[in-house]
Design a protein around this motif. Structure first.
Motif, mmCIF file in Angstrom:
data_model
loop_
_atom_site.group_PDB
_atom_site.id
_atom_site.type_symbol
_atom_site.label_atom_id
_atom_site.label_comp_id
_atom_site.label_asym_id
_atom_site.label_seq_id
_atom_site.Cartn_x
_atom_site.Cartn_y
_atom_site.Cartn_z
ATOM 1 N N ALA A 109 0.951 -1.262 -0.200
ATOM 2 C CA ALA A 109 0.131 0.124 0.011
ATOM 3 C C ALA A 109 0.850 1.166 -0.034
ATOM 4 O O ALA A 109 0.532 2.218 -0.621
ATOM 5 C CB ALA A 109 -0.988 0.009 1.408
ATOM 6 N N ILE A 110 2.048 1.064 0.939
ATOM 7 C CA ILE A 110 3.041 2.383 0.914
ATOM 8 C C ILE A 110 3.620 2.737 -0.581
ATOM 9 O O ILE A 110 3.813 3.595 -1.037
ATOM 10 C CB ILE A 110 3.900 2.294 1.816
ATOM 11 C CG1 ILE A 110 3.295 2.278 3.409
ATOM 12 C CG2 ILE A 110 4.963 3.195 1.709
ATOM 13 C CD1 ILE A 110 4.289 2.100 4.371
ATOM 14 N N LEU A 111 3.945 1.376 -1.323
ATOM 15 C CA LEU A 111 4.458 1.471 -2.492
ATOM 16 C C LEU A 111 3.533 2.077 -3.548
ATOM 17 O O LEU A 111 3.909 2.944 -4.387
ATOM 18 C CB LEU A 111 5.141 0.236 -2.963
ATOM 19 C CG LEU A 111 6.351 -0.297 -2.267
ATOM 20 C CD1 LEU A 111 6.585 -1.747 -2.795
ATOM 21 C CD2 LEU A 111 7.570 0.676 -2.473
ATOM 22 N N ALA A 112 2.412 1.819 -3.397
ATOM 23 C CA ALA A 112 1.168 2.137 -4.197
ATOM 24 C C ALA A 112 1.157 3.831 -4.087
ATOM 25 O O ALA A 112 1.142 4.617 -5.183
ATOM 26 C CB ALA A 112 -0.103 1.843 -3.991
ATOM 27 N N VAL A 113 1.242 4.326 -2.726
ATOM 28 C CA VAL A 113 1.201 5.759 -2.747
ATOM 29 C C VAL A 113 2.538 6.320 -3.452
ATOM 30 O O VAL A 113 2.398 7.459 -3.903
ATOM 31 C CB VAL A 113 1.027 6.140 -1.084
ATOM 32 C CG1 VAL A 113 1.257 7.567 -1.032
ATOM 33 C CG2 VAL A 113 -0.057 5.481 -0.727
ATOM 34 N N ILE A 114 3.653 5.842 -3.188
ATOM 35 C CA ILE A 114 4.802 6.437 -3.850
ATOM 36 C C ILE A 114 4.655 6.265 -5.408
ATOM 37 O O ILE A 114 5.194 7.344 -5.638
ATOM 38 C CB ILE A 114 6.064 5.535 -3.124
ATOM 39 C CG1 ILE A 114 6.205 5.718 -1.664
ATOM 40 C CG2 ILE A 114 7.360 6.031 -3.764
ATOM 41 C CD1 ILE A 114 7.320 4.857 -1.044
ATOM 42 N N ARG A 115 4.260 5.254 -5.769
ATOM 43 C CA ARG A 115 4.050 5.312 -7.246
ATOM 44 C C ARG A 115 3.159 6.447 -7.845
ATOM 45 O O ARG A 115 3.586 6.983 -8.822
ATOM 46 C CB ARG A 115 3.543 3.819 -7.665
ATOM 47 C CG ARG A 115 4.686 2.692 -7.778
ATOM 48 C CD ARG A 115 4.208 1.417 -8.409
ATOM 49 N NE ARG A 115 3.040 0.856 -7.895
ATOM 50 C CZ ARG A 115 3.006 -0.077 -6.964
ATOM 51 N NH1 ARG A 115 4.315 -0.486 -6.508
ATOM 52 N NH2 ARG A 115 1.992 -0.520 -6.211
#
Length: 326
Positions: free
Chosen positions: A190-196
């Protein structure tokens, strides 16, 4: 009739020759104008390099963040593929029943290996490592159950497949409790999705900034050559012919700016790779950060060229046409 036929053949050949000449001259003029625009940039190397550096460094930040996200995703995939399911067996099982469930699970096609942790061995290790050896010695019964560590096969190591296998193992009669610690991995995704998404927005803003910077630079260049453009229009030059050198200027900006983005991204990755390697050694891992591969570098270069061309195109389409003949 023969004379008429020959004249028609000669006329057709002349038409073909003229088409070939126009085609060749078109590319000759393009090469000449491209080299002329490069020479114009070399006349003012400092100003040209500043614009190219702005373009390259603007693309360095999203390129570096892309490398970080890519490596984080690969690291998360490695952790996800190493998922293990812990089975806590019922305490009232006999040794024979534990051996039976151990062998049965080992024969499953969805399971690669099953490791058995004896409850007496677990208690001994806990006494040594916890510091509560005297207190545990007073216990009349071993409170720890037998544990089976299940490693799924490669096809079952994704988060969804591992959860499905977990639900199946929970139905085993001998299993009191089963655990699969993938919640942290879900949070990481989920954090990576926000970063992307943030990276996409940042990259879009920086690309718009690059287009505006290149467009403004080309606009100033057009205004400085206003009299020359007016003379060219007086002698019959088309807008396309006048615009072409400025378009090639944008392409040169993108070509050199892309190389600057390559070098800057590689230097940043080299700078942080030492720290990443040190942290990996502390966790007894062989992880090493990977930079841009060849195809990704080509994409970065093409993006830089495209942005330079787009900025110059928007500028020349607007400003060259506004210069009227007097």
């Amino acid at each position: 009739m023969s004379l008429l036929f020959r004249s028609r053949q000669q006329g057709a050949s002349q038409v073909n020759i003229s088409k070939l000449q126009r085609f060749v001259m078109f590319w000759v003029h393009n090469v000449q104008q491209a080299l002329a625009s490069l020479g114009e940039l070399l006349r003012y190397p400092l100003a040209s390099m500043m614009t190219m550096a702005v373009l390259g460094l603007s693309l360095t930040l999203p390129a570096t963040l892309y490398v970080v996200v890519k490596n984080t995703e690969s690291l998360g995939a490695d952790w996800q593929n190493a998922a293990e399911i812990t089975l806590f067996l019922r305490k009232d099982l006999t040794q024979q029943e534990v051996d039976t469930v151990h062998k049965r699970l080992s024969l499953s096609s969805a399971i690669e290996s099953v490791r058995w942790i004896d409850k007496q061995q677990a208690l001994s290790e806990f006494k040594e490592q916890s510091g509560f050896g005297d207190a545990l010695a007073a216990l009349q019964q071993n409170p720890l159950p037998d544990v089976l560590i299940v490693t799924p096969v490669a096809a079952q190591r994704s988060a969804a497949a591992a959860r499905q296998l977990l639900s199946q193992l929970q139905q085993e009669r001998e299993v009191a409790e089963a655990r699969l610690d993938l919640d942290w991995l879900t949070r990481l995704e989920a954090i990576l999705a926000v970063i992307r998404h943030g990276l996409s927005a940042l990259a879009l803003l920086l690309c718009v900034a690059v287009v505006l910077i290149v467009g403004n630079t080309i606009r100033l260049n057009i205004n400085s050559k206003r009299d020359e453009i007016m003379v060219m229009k007086l002698v019959g030059a088309t807008d396309a012919y006048i615009q072409r050198p400025f378009l090639y200027t944008g392409i040169w900006y993108g070509l050199v700016g892309g190389v600057i983005a390559w070098v800057a991204t590689a230097l940043i990755i080299w700078w942080i790779s030492g720290t990443v390697a040190h942290v990996s050694e502390l966790y007894q891992s062989q992880f090493r950060i990977e930079g841009l591969n060849f195809s990704e570098m080509m994409v970065l270069w093409l993006v830089a060229i495209g942005l330079g061309l787009l900025g110059s195109y928007l500028a020349v389409r607007k400003h060259v046409r506004t210069i009227e003949m007097t």
